[in-house]
Structure formats: C-alpha cells, structure tokens
Motif scaffolding. Structure first.
Motif, short mmCIF file in Angstrom:
data_model
loop_
_atom_site.label_atom_id
_atom_site.label_comp_id
_atom_site.label_asym_id
_atom_site.label_seq_id
_atom_site.Cartn_x
_atom_site.Cartn_y
_atom_site.Cartn_z
N ILE A 105 0.85 -1.20 0.00
CA ILE A 105 0.00 0.00 0.00
C ILE A 105 0.88 1.25 0.00
CG2 ILE A 105 -1.85 1.22 1.20
CD1 ILE A 105 -2.49 -1.38 2.65
N PRO A 106 0.61 2.23 -0.87
CA PRO A 106 1.36 3.48 -0.83
C PRO A 106 1.28 4.11 0.56
CG PRO A 106 0.00 3.38 -2.80
CD PRO A 106 -0.39 2.21 -1.96
N ALA A 107 2.39 4.66 1.02
CA ALA A 107 2.48 5.18 2.39
C ALA A 107 1.40 6.21 2.70
CB ALA A 107 3.87 5.78 2.63
N ASN A 108 1.03 7.02 1.71
CA ASN A 108 0.05 8.07 1.97
C ASN A 108 -1.39 7.55 2.03
OD1 ASN A 108 0.14 7.49 -0.78
ND2 ASN A 108 -0.64 9.52 -1.36
N LEU A 109 -1.59 6.26 1.71
CA LEU A 109 -2.94 5.69 1.72
C LEU A 109 -3.15 4.66 2.83
CD1 LEU A 109 -3.60 5.15 -2.09
CD2 LEU A 109 -4.39 7.04 -0.65
N VAL A 110 -2.07 4.31 3.52
CA VAL A 110 -2.17 3.24 4.52
C VAL A 110 -3.19 3.58 5.59
CG1 VAL A 110 -0.93 1.96 6.30
CG2 VAL A 110 0.19 2.47 4.13
N GLU A 111 -3.13 4.78 6.14
CA GLU A 111 -4.03 5.17 7.23
C GLU A 111 -5.48 5.10 6.79
OE1 GLU A 111 -4.70 8.84 10.42
OE2 GLU A 111 -3.16 8.99 8.86
N SER A 112 -5.76 5.61 5.60
CA SER A 112 -7.13 5.60 5.11
C SER A 112 -7.64 4.19 4.87
CB SER A 112 -7.22 6.42 3.82
OG SER A 112 -8.48 6.26 3.21
N ILE A 113 -6.79 3.33 4.30
CA ILE A 113 -7.21 1.97 3.99
C ILE A 113 -7.46 1.18 5.27
CG2 ILE A 113 -6.38 -0.23 3.05
CD1 ILE A 113 -5.15 1.38 0.75
N LEU A 114 -6.62 1.37 6.28
CA LEU A 114 -6.79 0.63 7.53
C LEU A 114 -7.95 1.15 8.36
CD1 LEU A 114 -3.14 0.02 8.83
CD2 LEU A 114 -4.75 -1.68 7.95
N ASP B 273 6.59 -3.32 7.38
CA ASP B 273 6.62 -2.22 6.40
C ASP B 273 5.65 -1.09 6.74
OD1 ASP B 273 8.51 -3.58 4.88
OD2 ASP B 273 6.99 -4.65 3.72
N LEU B 274 4.95 -1.19 7.87
CA LEU B 274 3.97 -0.18 8.23
C LEU B 274 4.68 1.13 8.61
CD1 LEU B 274 0.86 -0.41 8.43
CD2 LEU B 274 1.14 -0.64 10.91
N PRO B 275 4.27 2.28 8.04
CA PRO B 275 4.90 3.56 8.37
C PRO B 275 4.77 3.87 9.86
CG PRO B 275 3.53 3.78 6.41
CD PRO B 275 3.23 2.44 6.99
N LEU B 276 5.76 4.56 10.41
CA LEU B 276 5.78 4.88 11.84
C LEU B 276 4.55 5.68 12.25
CD1 LEU B 276 9.56 5.72 12.40
CD2 LEU B 276 8.25 3.95 13.58
N ALA B 277 4.11 6.64 11.39
CA ALA B 277 2.96 7.47 11.75
C ALA B 277 1.70 6.63 11.93
CB ALA B 277 2.74 8.53 10.66
N VAL B 278 1.55 5.58 11.13
CA VAL B 278 0.37 4.72 11.23
C VAL B 278 0.50 3.78 12.42
CG1 VAL B 278 -1.05 3.05 9.99
CG2 VAL B 278 0.04 4.91 8.74
N GLN B 279 1.73 3.45 12.79
CA GLN B 279 1.95 2.56 13.93
C GLN B 279 1.36 3.14 15.22
OE1 GLN B 279 6.04 1.23 14.31
NE2 GLN B 279 6.25 0.99 12.09
N VAL B 280 1.38 4.45 15.34
CA VAL B 280 0.82 5.09 16.54
C VAL B 280 -0.67 4.80 16.64
CG1 VAL B 280 0.45 7.29 17.72
CG2 VAL B 280 2.56 6.91 16.42
N LYS B 281 -1.40 4.96 15.53
CA LYS B 281 -2.84 4.71 15.54
C LYS B 281 -3.15 3.22 15.71
CE LYS B 281 -5.57 7.34 13.26
NZ LYS B 281 -6.36 8.04 12.25
N PHE C 253 -10.07 14.57 2.80
CA PHE C 253 -8.89 15.04 2.08
C PHE C 253 -9.24 15.12 0.61
CE2 PHE C 253 -8.62 10.48 2.88
CZ PHE C 253 -8.55 9.96 1.60
N THR C 254 -8.37 15.73 -0.16
CA THR C 254 -8.62 15.90 -1.58
C THR C 254 -8.78 14.54 -2.25
OG1 THR C 254 -7.29 17.92 -1.59
CG2 THR C 254 -7.74 16.87 -3.74
#
Length: 521
Positions: free
Chosen positions: A205-214, A248-256, A222-223
C-alpha cells in the motif's frame, strides 16, 4: 480394516516403539530385524503387506539394498525410510531408489501417522485418521495444512493454542512459507470462525494511503475523498484482521495501530470521535522485528503489544519432510483443476530432485513449479525433464538418475539443510573400463586394489625426517573425503571426530567441502 505394516529395523528398542505407535493407530505391525528377513516376510506374505517402514542404516543388508531388491522384484509396496544419520543426500538417494516418503529418527506418533496415511492412500487402502487435502478456498482448517515435519507439527500445535483465545499473534517466516494459511487456520479454529477474515498487505500500500485503507475516512476528509470509506478494521469487526508484512507499516500509522490494539477503538480520518471495533489481530512479517525496533523503524511499544504470541514458521528447506507431501498434494489439486482423466504421478527421480532443491521461494515457488509441470507435461508421470527450471542445473547427460551435490547438514529438525543449484552427477563408484563385464566380487577386488594404491600416506619426508602431524592429518582428511565420497557424517565418524571438528579442520587446511574429491594442491 486394519492395514498391515512391515517394520524392518535392527534396533530392538526402536522396533518396540514403532510397533506400539502402529498398533495405536489401529494397524497390524509385522517386524523384521534386518533387510534380508524383511524381504523374506514380503515374499512370504506377498501383497498382504500394505506399507514398509524401513531403516536405512542396518548391518548386512541396509535400507538402500532393500530398496534395490524391491525394484528388482517389481514390488511396489510403498516404503517409508527412516534415517538417523547422514544428511539429505542419504534421503535423496533413497527416494531415487524408490522410497515413497522419509522420516527422521526419533519419529513422533503424529509424523508417523501422516506418513503411513499417505502411503496407504498411495497403495489404495483407506487411512485411519488421514489428513485432509489442502483447500483452495478461503476457509482453511488445521487439517487442511499439509505438513509432515516435526517443525510444522510444533507450529500447528502452537497455532491451535492461539486459536483458543483472541491473543495477538505474530507469524514470523520467509516469504512464501504459508503464514496466511496458518492465520486462516487460527481463524477457523477459533470462536470467530465464520466471521470476516480481512487481509492487508502493509508493504503493498502506498504510504500516503495506509491510514485511510486501515482506519477509513469520512467524505471530504482530504482531496479526492468523494465518498466515505469504512476501512479494513471496520470490515473485520467481529472477525480477524491479518496484517501481512507489518514490518513495512509507516511509523505514523503505527501510533494509531497501537491505540487500536490497546483500547479497541480506531480514529477514522476526518471523523470527530473514535469508533469501537472488535477485531482479532494476526500479524505476519519476514523481517526481524526486534532489529527493526533497535534501528528505529518499528515502535517498541507496538512491538510488545503485537508480539504476545510469536510463532516462527520455518523455511521449506528446513523441513524437507514436507516436500513429498506438498508435491503430491499440488499434483492432485492441479490435475483436478485441469480436468485430467487421471491424476498425474511423480517419478522417483523427479521427487528426489524436488526434495533436494532448496526452494528459496518456499511453498509458493514449489506450487508454481508443480502447476507448470502438470499443465505442460506430455506424459502421465512427471519426470525430471518436466522441471526445466531445476533440470537445467544438472550437468549435460545427467537428466536422469542424479544425486544433487548437497550441503552436508544433518537431518535434524530445523537444522535440515537443502541445496542450491548447481547439481553434480553421482560420483563414479567403480573402475571406468570393463566394469560391466566383471562380477560383483571382481569389482570389489579392483576397488580394493585401487584404494590400497591410493591410501599410502608417508610418515617421513624426503629428508628422512618424521613429517609434521598437521601435514599427515590434512592428507588423511583429504583421503577420507575421497574414500567416503564426500559423505561428511561418515567421514567424521570414521575419523573419530565430531562434525563440527571436521568442518573446523577443513577450514584450517583450506579444504573446500563442496569439492571433496580434489587433490591437495
């Protein structure tokens, strides 16, 4: 009706243990204390023996000689060989000689039950308690996981325990070892069976879409967010969320994700309030997560929240016993899918080749190889030539009857080693000229004469002085390697040293263990 199992084993303790296991499985055990006695039983009872359990290392007539005698007499009773010494090369030789399956001593009751069950199926007899075949659908039970090795039996035992609760599980292992299949089995064996099983590949998953998909997003968050999206956590509510490649999960998403694990609630992108979810998390990774934590790529607090119940799934090269079972299973599945009139079979040479190969892509690579072979084969029996991606690694003219050049690791649980290409032809075992016209006794005499000629190791040097011990030792090791044709276990045993000591001395003397027949420089 009980099956008739013949146990050919020279160790009386092992005979008793195996007889007890066989009788507890509901079968009848017949015993023989050596190869010749075993052949006598077979010839006397004829087709009334359903499966042979054959020890490879026996005095007088060993298991290899028994297999040769079976082939010579056209006895097709499936033989399961036992090995407690040597490495995978011993097993490959046995499978080339016609062995149906192999087990490593000491064999567990579960492993023996699987081996006998599959051998009975091969011989056309119903197997008591035989395992089901792998399902190609979404629902996978523990019984559908094709396994025979002690390592995988342990994995499935741990997975069954994990299924009894909602404890977070981390499945560790290389890509293609079957992590998702084990995860689905955990789901099917739990009280969440029949509920959603949602898979997310975090690395795809592209890093900028991980949060939304999960976690989902609100309309206009967002736009481009023209509609509301529920997210994978909401889709899995009440069931299981399988997070593949979680490393491979981005650090920012790991918090959530940490909050979702700790409090059972998620924050949808653009929403004002958190949302409660009831999700069982199963994660998978082919990375060493503790290393990722040390290097700052994975949150330590999330690691300890997720890694409550880790299960390590070994690579296929470390559980060679599973390969024959997987091969037959895939052949059966793909033969059915291709609507073939008759299920394809696998030749002894092909099975030996498949068992010896390392399979760096693990089960996924094996499955693809079998699929291609079943589709492309011109005959009902798959042979070495039906696996060109492996056969091309063989020397010219050795497409049949080959013995791979194997790394000398013992067949011991997860220490089992395999082989990468290239392969080497079986070493020549006798005089090159006129051997076919000689009797066995004459051939043995010629080999003995050659050995005596080659075995003289001088004790003094050209100046008449006693040679250094290290020099004599190096020559003796080289001679032993040549004499026993690179069979490391036998070399170490005959020299009276341990395998680790042998490998250390090989390194000290600069002897290449992968080229044991080379002469000293």
């Amino acid at each position: 009706m009980a099956a008739q199992i013949l146990v050919i084993e020279d160790d009386p303790v092992q005979r008793r243990i195996l007889t007890g296991m066989i009788e507890r499985l509901g079968h009848v055990a017949h015993v023989a204390d050596n190869g010749r006695a075993g052949l006598d039983v077979l010839l006397r009872r004829g087709a009334r023996i359903d499966v042979i359990l054959l020890d490879l290392m026996m005095p007088e007539m060993d298991g290899h000689a028994v297999l040769a005698a079976l082939a010579e007499r056209n006895i097709t009773t499936p033989a399961i060989v036992q090995t407690g010494q040597g490495g995978i090369e011993t097993v490959v030789l046995a499978m080339q000689a016609g062995a149906f399956d192999f087990v490593v001593k000491p064999v567990s009751p579960e492993r023996l039950a699987v081996a006998i069950g599959n051998a009975l199926k091969q011989s056309g007899r119903p197997a008591r308690g035989s395992t089901s075949r792998r399902s190609r659908g979404d629902v996978v039970r523990f019984e559908d996981v094709v396994s025979a090795s002690e390592a995988m039996i342990r994995v499935l035992d741990l997975a069954r325990r994990a299924a009894q609760s909602s404890i977070p599980v981390v499945l560790e292992g290389e890509s293609g070892v079957g992590k998702e299949m084990v995860a689905r089995a955990i789901q099917s064996g739990s009280d969440r069976a029949g509920k959603p099983f949602i898979t997310v590949n975090c690395g795809a998953i592209p890093a900028n879409l991980v949060e939304s998909i999960l976690f989902g997003h609100e309309k206009g968050a967002f736009t481009g967010a023209t509609e509301k999206h529920a997210g994978k956590f909401v889709e899995a509510d009440g069931g299981t969320l399988f997070l593949d490649e979680i490393g491979d999960l981005p650090l920012a998403v790991q918090v959530k994700l940490l909050r979702a694990v700790q409090q059972g609630e998620i924050e949808t992108v653009g929403a004002r309030l958190p949302q409660k979810v009831d999700v069982r998390l199963i994660s998978a990774t082919n990375k060493d997560l503790i290393t990722e934590v040390r290097e700052g790529r994975f949150r330590e607090d999330l690691y300890y929240r997720l890694n409550v119940f880790p299960i390590a799934i070994p690579a296929l090269r470390r559980r060679k016993e599973d390969i024959p079972l997987l091969v037959r299973n895939f052949v059966e599945i793909f033969s059915s899918e291709q609507r073939l009139a008759k299920t394809r079979t696998v030749s002894h040479g092909a099975m030996a080749l498949l068992t010896a190969y390392d399979w760096p892509g693990n089960i996924r690579e094996l499955e693809s190889a079998i699929y291609r072979a079943v589709v492309m084969a011109e005959h009902s029996e798959l042979d070495v030539t039906d696996f060109p991606q492996l056969a091309v690694t063989l020397p010219d003219g050795h497409a049949h009857g080959v013995v791979p050049h194997l790394s000398p690791e013992p067949l011991r649980g997860e220490a089992t080693a395999g082989v990468h290409a290239p392969f080497a032809a079986m070493p020549h075992s006798g005089p090159a000229q006129g051997a076919a016209s000689l009797s066995p006794a004459e051939r043995r005499a010629m080999r003995s004469a050659e050995t005596v000629t080659d075995s003289a190791i001088p004790s003094v040097d050209a100046g008449g002085n006693v040679r250094k011990l290290a020099e004599v030792e190096e020559e003796l090791i080289r001679f032993a390697l040549k004499f026993y044709r690179g069979q490391m276990s036998q070399v170490a045993r005959k020299l009276g040293i341990g395998r680790s000591t042998l490998y250390r001395k090989l390194k000290d003397y600069g002897i290449d263990p992968d080229d044991p027949f080379s002469e000293a420089a």
